[in-house]
Write a protein that holds these residues in place. Sequence first.
Motif, PDB file in Angstrom:
ATOM      1  N   LEU A  16      14.824 -68.347   2.948  1.00  0.00           N
ATOM      2  CA  LEU A  16      14.371 -67.520   1.859  1.00  0.00           C
ATOM      3  C   LEU A  16      14.707 -65.957   2.267  1.00  0.00           C
ATOM      4  O   LEU A  16      15.187 -65.083   1.312  1.00  0.00           O
ATOM      5  N   SER A  17      14.548 -65.521   3.370  1.00  0.00           N
ATOM      6  CA  SER A  17      15.171 -64.185   3.704  1.00  0.00           C
ATOM      7  C   SER A  17      16.735 -63.945   3.712  1.00  0.00           C
ATOM      8  O   SER A  17      17.206 -63.088   3.426  1.00  0.00           O
ATOM      9  N   LEU A  18      17.426 -65.108   4.077  1.00  0.00           N
ATOM     10  CA  LEU A  18      18.872 -64.951   4.059  1.00  0.00           C
ATOM     11  C   LEU A  18      19.313 -65.081   2.469  1.00  0.00           C
ATOM     12  O   LEU A  18      20.133 -64.280   2.021  1.00  0.00           O
ATOM     13  N   GLY A  19      18.401 -65.863   1.753  1.00  0.00           N
ATOM     14  CA  GLY A  19      18.819 -65.940   0.407  1.00  0.00           C
ATOM     15  C   GLY A  19      18.734 -64.579  -0.397  1.00  0.00           C
ATOM     16  O   GLY A  19      19.506 -64.143  -1.171  1.00  0.00           O
ATOM     17  N   VAL A  20      17.542 -63.986   0.030  1.00  0.00           N
ATOM     18  CA  VAL A  20      17.206 -62.724  -0.791  1.00  0.00           C
ATOM     19  C   VAL A  20      18.284 -61.679  -0.281  1.00  0.00           C
ATOM     20  O   VAL A  20      18.678 -60.964  -1.115  1.00  0.00           O
ATOM     21  N   MET A  21      18.508 -61.843   0.914  1.00  0.00           N
ATOM     22  CA  MET A  21      19.662 -60.635   1.471  1.00  0.00           C
ATOM     23  C   MET A  21      20.981 -60.797   0.603  1.00  0.00           C
ATOM     24  O   MET A  21      21.434 -59.977   0.415  1.00  0.00           O
ATOM     25  N   LEU A  22      21.473 -62.166   0.710  1.00  0.00           N
ATOM     26  CA  LEU A  22      22.749 -62.165   0.259  1.00  0.00           C
ATOM     27  C   LEU A  22      22.664 -61.707  -1.330  1.00  0.00           C
ATOM     28  O   LEU A  22      23.654 -61.336  -1.739  1.00  0.00           O
ATOM     29  N   LEU A  23      21.728 -62.412  -1.938  1.00  0.00           N
ATOM     30  CA  LEU A  23      21.694 -61.995  -3.543  1.00  0.00           C
ATOM     31  C   LEU A  23      21.514 -60.634  -3.661  1.00  0.00           C
ATOM     32  O   LEU A  23      22.260 -59.934  -4.398  1.00  0.00           O
ATOM     33  N   ALA A  24      20.709 -59.884  -2.650  1.00  0.00           N
ATOM     34  CA  ALA A  24      20.742 -58.277  -2.842  1.00  0.00           C
ATOM     35  C   ALA A  24      22.069 -57.560  -2.794  1.00  0.00           C
ATOM     36  O   ALA A  24      22.306 -56.804  -3.355  1.00  0.00           O
ATOM     37  N   PHE A  31      26.076 -54.051  -9.520  1.00  0.00           N
ATOM     38  CA  PHE A  31      25.633 -53.006 -10.209  1.00  0.00           C
ATOM     39  C   PHE A  31      25.580 -51.761  -9.594  1.00  0.00           C
ATOM     40  O   PHE A  31      25.363 -50.753 -10.512  1.00  0.00           O
ATOM     41  N   VAL A  32      25.613 -51.541  -8.323  1.00  0.00           N
ATOM     42  CA  VAL A  32      25.967 -50.307  -7.892  1.00  0.00           C
ATOM     43  C   VAL A  32      27.490 -49.812  -7.418  1.00  0.00           C
ATOM     44  O   VAL A  32      27.736 -48.806  -8.067  1.00  0.00           O
ATOM     45  N   PHE A  33      28.032 -50.727  -6.842  1.00  0.00           N
ATOM     46  CA  PHE A  33      29.556 -50.392  -6.442  1.00  0.00           C
ATOM     47  C   PHE A  33      30.303 -50.560  -7.722  1.00  0.00           C
ATOM     48  O   PHE A  33      31.464 -50.168  -7.813  1.00  0.00           O
ATOM     49  N   TYR A  53      36.117 -60.798  -5.485  1.00  0.00           N
ATOM     50  CA  TYR A  53      35.274 -61.619  -6.292  1.00  0.00           C
ATOM     51  C   TYR A  53      34.576 -62.920  -5.580  1.00  0.00           C
ATOM     52  O   TYR A  53      33.593 -63.243  -5.879  1.00  0.00           O
ATOM     53  N   GLY A  54      35.394 -63.710  -4.547  1.00  0.00           N
ATOM     54  CA  GLY A  54      34.944 -64.618  -3.823  1.00  0.00           C
ATOM     55  C   GLY A  54      33.639 -64.321  -2.816  1.00  0.00           C
ATOM     56  O   GLY A  54      32.684 -64.834  -2.810  1.00  0.00           O
ATOM     57  N   THR A  55      33.787 -63.155  -2.404  1.00  0.00           N
ATOM     58  CA  THR A  55      32.533 -62.447  -1.634  1.00  0.00           C
ATOM     59  C   THR A  55      31.284 -62.149  -2.486  1.00  0.00           C
ATOM     60  O   THR A  55      30.024 -62.697  -2.214  1.00  0.00           O
ATOM     61  N   ILE A  56      31.565 -61.643  -3.762  1.00  0.00           N
ATOM     62  CA  ILE A  56      30.431 -61.391  -4.771  1.00  0.00           C
ATOM     63  C   ILE A  56      29.774 -62.912  -5.197  1.00  0.00           C
ATOM     64  O   ILE A  56      28.532 -63.057  -5.280  1.00  0.00           O
ATOM     65  N   ALA A  57      30.687 -63.990  -5.269  1.00  0.00           N
ATOM     66  CA  ALA A  57      30.220 -65.027  -5.715  1.00  0.00           C
ATOM     67  C   ALA A  57      29.345 -65.886  -4.698  1.00  0.00           C
ATOM     68  O   ALA A  57      28.467 -66.344  -4.808  1.00  0.00           O
ATOM     69  N   ILE A  58      29.819 -65.641  -3.448  1.00  0.00           N
ATOM     70  CA  ILE A  58      29.432 -66.659  -2.324  1.00  0.00           C
ATOM     71  C   ILE A  58      27.745 -65.732  -2.250  1.00  0.00           C
ATOM     72  O   ILE A  58      27.074 -66.467  -2.031  1.00  0.00           O
ATOM     73  N   GLU A  59      27.808 -64.340  -2.285  1.00  0.00           N
ATOM     74  CA  GLU A  59      26.586 -63.616  -2.099  1.00  0.00           C
ATOM     75  C   GLU A  59      25.798 -64.014  -3.365  1.00  0.00           C
ATOM     76  O   GLU A  59      24.393 -64.231  -3.144  1.00  0.00           O
ATOM     77  N   ILE A  60      25.915 -63.903  -4.379  1.00  0.00           N
ATOM     78  CA  ILE A  60      25.020 -64.068  -5.654  1.00  0.00           C
ATOM     79  C   ILE A  60      24.560 -65.577  -5.770  1.00  0.00           C
ATOM     80  O   ILE A  60      23.610 -66.044  -5.771  1.00  0.00           O
ATOM     81  N   ILE A  61      25.645 -66.510  -5.694  1.00  0.00           N
ATOM     82  CA  ILE A  61      25.577 -68.111  -6.038  1.00  0.00           C
ATOM     83  C   ILE A  61      24.854 -68.778  -4.653  1.00  0.00           C
ATOM     84  O   ILE A  61      23.973 -69.154  -4.781  1.00  0.00           O
ATOM     85  N   GLY A  62      25.497 -68.199  -3.531  1.00  0.00           N
ATOM     86  CA  GLY A  62      24.781 -68.763  -2.288  1.00  0.00           C
ATOM     87  C   GLY A  62      23.476 -68.216  -1.957  1.00  0.00           C
ATOM     88  O   GLY A  62      22.556 -69.043  -1.500  1.00  0.00           O
ATOM     89  N   GLY A  63      23.289 -66.886  -2.288  1.00  0.00           N
ATOM     90  CA  GLY A  63      21.800 -66.386  -2.300  1.00  0.00           C
ATOM     91  C   GLY A  63      20.764 -67.336  -3.000  1.00  0.00           C
ATOM     92  O   GLY A  63      19.682 -67.654  -2.736  1.00  0.00           O
ATOM     93  N   LEU A  64      20.985 -67.526  -4.420  1.00  0.00           N
ATOM     94  CA  LEU A  64      20.410 -68.222  -5.390  1.00  0.00           C
ATOM     95  C   LEU A  64      20.116 -69.644  -4.960  1.00  0.00           C
ATOM     96  O   LEU A  64      18.920 -70.107  -4.803  1.00  0.00           O
ATOM     97  N   MET A  65      21.311 -70.268  -4.274  1.00  0.00           N
ATOM     98  CA  MET A  65      20.958 -71.715  -3.885  1.00  0.00           C
ATOM     99  C   MET A  65      20.059 -71.782  -2.507  1.00  0.00           C
ATOM    100  O   MET A  65      19.178 -72.700  -2.360  1.00  0.00           O
ATOM    101  N   LEU A  66      20.214 -70.824  -1.624  1.00  0.00           N
ATOM    102  CA  LEU A  66      19.479 -70.567  -0.423  1.00  0.00           C
ATOM    103  C   LEU A  66      17.972 -70.478  -0.939  1.00  0.00           C
ATOM    104  O   LEU A  66      16.941 -71.124  -0.300  1.00  0.00           O
ATOM    105  N   ILE A  67      17.550 -69.436  -1.662  1.00  0.00           N
ATOM    106  CA  ILE A  67      16.374 -69.346  -2.116  1.00  0.00           C
ATOM    107  C   ILE A  67      15.936 -70.907  -2.803  1.00  0.00           C
ATOM    108  O   ILE A  67      14.640 -71.035  -2.337  1.00  0.00           O
ATOM    109  N   ALA A  68      16.743 -71.355  -3.616  1.00  0.00           N
ATOM    110  CA  ALA A  68      16.134 -72.671  -4.208  1.00  0.00           C
ATOM    111  C   ALA A  68      16.151 -73.789  -3.075  1.00  0.00           C
ATOM    112  O   ALA A  68      15.413 -74.787  -3.182  1.00  0.00           O
ATOM    113  N   GLY A  69      16.917 -73.654  -1.944  1.00  0.00           N
ATOM    114  CA  GLY A  69      17.185 -74.815  -0.933  1.00  0.00           C
ATOM    115  C   GLY A  69      17.761 -75.838  -1.569  1.00  0.00           C
ATOM    116  O   GLY A  69      17.810 -76.989  -1.319  1.00  0.00           O
ATOM    117  N   LEU A  70      18.980 -75.337  -1.990  1.00  0.00           N
ATOM    118  CA  LEU A  70      20.172 -76.202  -2.445  1.00  0.00           C
ATOM    119  C   LEU A  70      21.237 -76.239  -1.365  1.00  0.00           C
ATOM    120  O   LEU A  70      22.021 -74.991  -1.385  1.00  0.00           O
TER     121      LEU A  70
END
Length: 143
Positions: A16-24, A31-33, A53-70
């Motif tokens: 969950l911690s890693l997922g939140v950090m990746l997503l953030a 939204f900022v940069f 683009y790949g980095t953004i995708a891994i961070e957002i999609i991967g973060g959500l997947m970690l939070i969900a446990g997928l």
Amino acid sequence: MIEDRFAPYAATLLRLSLGVMLLAHGLMKVFVFTIPGTVGFFGKLGFPAALAYGTIAIEIIGGLMLIAGLFSRWVALAAIPVLIGATWVHLGNGWVFSAAGGGWEFPAFWTVVLAVQALLGDGAYALRPNLRSGRPAGLATTG
């Protein structure tokens, strides 16, 4: 004897911690940069735009997947190259991340923690193992 009954919960807390950090970090790039700003920054570093683009995708999609446990193991492994790249980018700034331009200890530590997550798997209350078994969310620990 090693006490391991809390290990699934430890893996979950880490996931969950890693997922939140990746997503953030991914949302910060959007939204900022801004996406064009992130692409431009990657370009200044000599990286192709597609990598941004790949980095953004891994961070957002991967973060959500970690939070969900997928597919936590695979997501953590996919994020490791992103953090190795971040470590490399910050290498010349010194050790401490509060240094001008940010040091390399935070992304290096994050790289190691992602490897730990890949070794541990999903932990408790992960969605993926329960999808396979049809069981309600619980103490599934496969990854």
